[in-house]
Scaffold this active site. Structure first.
Site, PDB file in Angstrom:
ATOM      1  N   ASP A 196       1.258  -1.124  -0.167  1.00 20.52           N
ATOM      2  CA  ASP A 196       0.037  -0.011  -0.272  1.00 20.52           C
ATOM      3  C   ASP A 196       0.980   1.193  -0.015  1.00 20.52           C
ATOM      4  OD1 ASP A 196      -2.110   1.751   0.863  1.00 20.52           O
ATOM      5  OD2 ASP A 196      -1.636   1.489   2.860  1.00 20.52           O
TER       6      ASP A 196
ATOM      7  N   ASP B 213      -2.155   5.824  -4.907  1.00 18.41           N
ATOM      8  CA  ASP B 213      -2.164   4.840  -3.763  1.00 18.41           C
ATOM      9  C   ASP B 213      -2.771   3.986  -4.179  1.00 18.41           C
ATOM     10  OD1 ASP B 213      -2.920   4.170  -1.706  1.00 18.41           O
ATOM     11  OD2 ASP B 213      -4.724   5.048  -1.293  1.00 18.41           O
TER      12      ASP B 213
END
Lengths: 339, 46
Positions: A39, A224
């Site tokens: 992430d 992201d």
């Protein structure tokens, strides 16, 4: 609001309801395997602890510190506050293995109390953050910083290739230490990081069907990999939903009539570093089967995420499946190329 | 020295909850947006 990540000094909310891509790591000696979301929107490594007793920890694999001969107890505790509960855990250090590469003395978090039951449905056990250290809650190096500090990589770069197809080959790949030119077409367009916490960059403008330019004077966005959609400020996103004829559901999502797909605006443009990045309707509409019925969702989502530089947009998987992304810690820049 | 980590793509938790008819109950019970709703007014305008 799904996919929200809101950072306020010691308070953070994590929501991985929309995370799609995960890979494997191992912790400890002997190795204990975990599946984690890689992430870029966070900077900590956490996995569930063997001591986690809540319902949310019933299924995922859990880290057994007492079975690892290399585990170092840290003693510090951490907490993540949610609106309706909080996640509690303890910190530790151990060997981390990523695709055969060993990272020594890696700080990580074991969660011992998790609210909710979302993770019962998850195919992954934890999260490995690839953001800047400023975003980390742990004192110590995030995983990628440790890799750099221990000279494990040739270049201070990692890159993501995300395929849109399920059961594709490969479905996705994270490359640590460089890029693979077979996975993208040159040239790479480099954008400077504007704030070193998330991988934050400047968007020049967003254009839908050649009209209604959004953020015409530029706006900030984060890249992201832990978010599936493209998100932006509510006002802008509602305008975009109107332009593409999407209507809201009870769940805060926006749905479109699959039969009308060919009538949607064919292109949405994101202008980054003076270069246009185009998404076709086939790319910005997400299709999902519900029984024998096909649902079509807008790939845009309203999330009001505030930063000192103004409202943040998020370029999530809808964008990153089309464009190979390169994250360069050496020169603090993000590169995009056609995947 | 390029380290390659294969990634697998899976349906999201949201999709799974939806396909099992559990999404509405989940959102009501867990209120994942409660934090932002509660604190949104604390942020400066803009």
């Amino acid at each position: 609001t799904p996919s929200l990540r809101l950072g306020r000094s010691s308070e953070k909310i994590y929501n991985f309801m929309d995370a799609q891509y995960y890979g494997d790591i191992a912790l400890g000696t002997p190795e204990q395997n975990f599946s984690v979301v890689f992430d870029t929107g966070s900077s900590d490594l956490w996995v569930p602890s063997a001591y986690c007793v809540t319902e949310a920890c019933a299924l995922p694999k859990r880290f057994k510190a007492f079975k690892s001969t290399s585990f170092l107890h840290d003693g510090r505790q951490f907490g993540i506050n949610y609106g309706s509960g909080h996640l509690l855990g303890v910190m530790g250090r151990d060997y981390l293995m990523v695709a055969g590469m060993m990272v020594k003395r890696q700080e990580f978090r074991e969660s011992v109390y998790e609210p909710g039951t979302a993770f019962l449905k998850a195919r992954f056990d934890g999260v490995l953050g690839l953001g800047y250290p400023a975003l980390a809650e742990i004192l110590g190096n995030p995983v990628f910083d440790n890799m750099l500090a221990q000279n494990l990589l040739d270049k201070p770069i990692f890159s993501f290739y995300l395929s849109r197809k399920l059961n594709g080959s490969p479905e996705g790949e994270l490359l640590l230490g460089g890029t693979d030119e077979r996975l993208y077409d040159l040239p790479i367009n480099w954008l400077p990081v504007t704030a070193k916490a998330y991988w934050q960059i400047k968007i020049d403008s967003v254009v839908v069907q050649g009209v209604n330019p959004f953020c015409p004077h530029g706006c900030q966005a984060i890249v992201d990999t832990g978010t599936s959609l493209i998100t932006g400020p509510t006002d802008d996103i509602l305008d975009i939903q109107q332009l593409i004829g999407a209507t809201p559901t009870n769940f805060g999502e926006f749905i479109v009539d699959c039969a009308r797909l060919s009538n949607f605006p064919q292109h949405q443009h994101f202008v980054l570093g003076g270069k246009e990045y185009t998404l076709t309707s086939d790319q910005y509409i997400r299709k999902e089967m519900l029984g024998d019925r096909k649902l079509c969702f807008s790939g845009f989502q309203a999330v009001d995420m505030i930063s000192s530089e103004g409202p943040l947009w998020i370029l999530g998987d809808v964008f990153l499946t089309q464009y190979y992304s390169i994250f360069d810690r050496g020169q603090d820049r993000v590169g995009f190329a056609i995947a | 020295a390029l380290i390659r980590v294969p990634l697998r793509k899976v349906p999201t938790i949201r999709s799974q909850l939806r396909s099992e008819g559990l999404l509405q109950d989940f959102l009501v019970e867990n209120r994942p947006d409660m934090f932002s709703r509660r604190y949104a007014q604390c942020f400066p305008a803009g």
